[in-house]
Enzyme design. Structure first.
Site, mmCIF file in Angstrom:
data_model
loop_
_atom_site.group_PDB
_atom_site.id
_atom_site.type_symbol
_atom_site.label_atom_id
_atom_site.label_comp_id
_atom_site.label_asym_id
_atom_site.label_seq_id
_atom_site.Cartn_x
_atom_site.Cartn_y
_atom_site.Cartn_z
ATOM 1 N N CYS A 28 25.472 42.567 -33.568
ATOM 2 C CA CYS A 28 25.105 43.356 -32.240
ATOM 3 C C CYS A 28 25.856 44.168 -31.786
ATOM 4 O O CYS A 28 27.349 44.150 -31.598
ATOM 5 C CB CYS A 28 24.589 42.376 -31.349
ATOM 6 N N GLY A 54 24.662 47.620 -35.304
ATOM 7 C CA GLY A 54 23.280 47.229 -35.711
ATOM 8 C C GLY A 54 22.392 48.106 -35.881
ATOM 9 O O GLY A 54 22.185 49.180 -34.877
ATOM 10 N N ASN A 129 25.930 39.473 -27.850
ATOM 11 C CA ASN A 129 26.334 39.839 -29.123
ATOM 12 C C ASN A 129 27.407 38.474 -29.486
ATOM 13 O O ASN A 129 28.171 38.059 -28.785
ATOM 14 C CB ASN A 129 27.479 41.008 -28.943
ATOM 15 N N GLY A 130 27.015 37.912 -30.543
ATOM 16 C CA GLY A 130 27.767 36.592 -31.030
ATOM 17 C C GLY A 130 27.015 35.717 -31.659
ATOM 18 O O GLY A 130 25.799 36.049 -32.147
ATOM 19 N N TYR A 269 37.298 46.347 -39.883
ATOM 20 C CA TYR A 269 36.128 46.790 -40.452
ATOM 21 C C TYR A 269 34.903 47.053 -39.384
ATOM 22 O O TYR A 269 34.501 48.134 -39.423
ATOM 23 C CB TYR A 269 35.585 45.887 -41.448
#
Ligand code: SF4
Length: 496
Positions: A28, A54, A129-130, A269
């Protein structure tokens, strides 16, 4: 975060092939803005810059002083928010948005964020997000208390905890809710008069603050500030809640202080290379990783070739340190990377060439050092090594800008279960044979930490989360996720 399916299947039950299936995926990206006439348009632009976090669905909720305006859709931000009439309807000076990586299939529509709920104090939209590691436990407790869930997202647990909190103030309710959750979360939330940002006490996922023309914003990465010409102010600190309202920004630190564990894979990344996270330039970090890698695993060769795009900065660093020339020996097609396709025999035969093709004159007859960011299942690495061999390389030496990925992530990154991770099943020599490379080397853990500006990994108090390399899960895995199993939080009803 959204609960995802480990084996993507089409409506007819057949497996689908993702052209980028052999990478871990950030799940996300989030963005929020307060105090700008064009709030929704700025959120859309911010999300567009965060699209790498995403690609399967996105959503925006704006507030115009009277009403909340939600819009959520499957697909890319540029497609979902291209309609000018839609953007004109999304009025207001405040808004939040979310991009997600998730499952295919219509059942996932209800999971698209931001989530929105009406409370006694007014509406609340929330984007996360998580991944919460006790969501399953909390969810079953909440269901027993009569809560009715609309989605299968772990994030909805937070909404219900806010709903049942006995506190009266919305920020107090949010703190009350977050004190009950475990796991990784960066959150943006929107009320009738506040934009709220939160990072979990370990600060696993990023969240930054920016400003533009008196407006303030929150974003997963600084590249989302750059796209709208906003100025970077600072990172939201681990365990910090920032409340942005008409009177300005106030900071609250309601959680017991703990040593931070920012996700080191963001630097390897996930994050965009033009972002600066936790005061570290992602691009420079990746180049330093390449230099460390060259120092640790030098090899006689003629050309350093990145696996594009993510391997490029590390390959540049490797080339600089080793003195071996850098060249684009593999060219990436940018227009197929996110496409799901049916795996007919013919398509299977095409394999990775959908996305990567050898640049033969740069490879033929040369001893090649291939640099990539990671090896997950090993399928893509094998195809790429074979492609470079077929292009006439004399030797192929693979160098990887991360330590071996041996464990799944439970903190907001989609990873295969442990038995599918190549490095969990094989030692390095076996992996080299598996991917058909003449040699294979990964950066060491201390080398990775040196590239981050540390002296090395502090084994007592590691400076970053590196659990996917070490199995050292600092945040509790309350739902019973166990090392080596596929017990990652997934609610199967999402795929029924
Ligand atoms: S387990 Fe790996 S991918 Fe997940 S948060 Fe930790 S370092 Fe990042």
């Amino acid at each position: 975060m959204i609960i995802t399916h480990p084996f993507r299947s089409g409506p007819d039950g057949r497996d689908l092939v993702h052209a980028d299936e052999d990478h871990l995926r950030e799940e996300c990206g989030i963005f929020g803005i307060h105090g700008h006439q064009e709030a929704a348009r700025h959120v859309a632009l911010g999300l567009h810059a965060l699209q790498h976090r995403g690609q399967e669905a996105c959503g925006i909720v704006s507030y115009d002083g009277d009403q909340f305006h939600p819009h959520r859709a499957v697909g890319l931000v540029g497609d979902a928010f291209a309609d000018e009439r839609l953007m004109a309807q999304m009025a207001g000076k405040m808004g939040i948005g979310h991009v997600r990586y998730a499952t295919t299939g219509g059942a996932g529509l209800r999971n698209i964020q931001p989530l929105y709920a009406d409370f006694a104090f007014g509406g609340l939209a929330i984007a996360h997000n998580g991944n919460l590691t006790n969501a399953l436990t909390l969810r079953s407790q909440l269901v027993q208390r009569g809560c009715i869930f609309q989605s299968t997202s772990d994030s909805e647990v937070i909404v219900h905890l806010i709903a049942i909190s006995l506190y009266t103030d919305v920020v107090d309710k949010l703190i009350d809710a977050l004190r009950q959750v475990h796991g990784a979360y960066s959150i943006v939330a929107l009320t009738r008069d506040k934009l709220i940002g939160v990072r979990d006490p370990w600060g696993v996922r990023p969240l930054v603050i920016g400003k533009l023309d008196g407006a303030m914003m929150l974003a997963s990465e600084t590249c989302a500030l750059d796209i709208i010409g906003a100025e970077f102010v600072r990172d939201v600190e681990p365990g910090e809640i920032v409340v942005i309202e008409e009177s300005g920004l106030r900071s609250i630190k309601p959680f017991p202080k703990t040593a931070s564990r920012f996700c080191i894979f963001e630097h390897i990344y996930f994050a965009r290379p033009d972002s600066v996270l936790e005061n570290v330039s992602v691009y420079e970090a990746r180049k330093r990783i390449g230099r460390e890698l060259a120092q640790e695993s030098m090899v006689e060769a003629d050309v350093v070739v990145p696996v594009p795009d993510s391997g490029v900065p590390a390959a540049l660093g490797f080339s600089e340190q080793s003195g071996i020339p850098f060249d684009y020996g593999i060219i990436r097609n940018h227009y197929v990377g996110r496409t799901f396709i049916e795996p007919t025999d013919q398509i299977r035969h095409l394999g990775v060439k959908l996305k990567h093709n050898a640049n033969v004159p740069m490879i033929k007859g040369r001893r090649v050092v291939l640099v990539d960011d990671s090896i997950v299942r090993g399928t893509t690495s094998t195809k790429i090594v074979n492609m470079v061999r077929e292009a006439g390389a004399a030797e192929v030496h693979m160098r990887i800008a991360s330590p071996p990925t041996t464990h799944p992530c439970f903190y907001g990154v989609d990873t295969p279960s442990r038995e599918k991770l190549l490095a969990a099943r094989m030692d390095i020599e076996e992996m080299a044979r598996f991917i058909n490379a003449d040699s294979l080397a990964f950066i060491s853990m201390d080398g990775l930490y040196r590239a981050m500006g540390e002296e090395g990994r502090n084994p007592v108090q590691p400076q970053y989360c590196d659990a996917c390399f070490t199995g050292d899960y600092a945040l509790p895995l309350t739902d019973g996720q166990v090392d080596g199993s596929d017990a990652k939080f997934r609610l199967r009803s999402d795929f029924a």
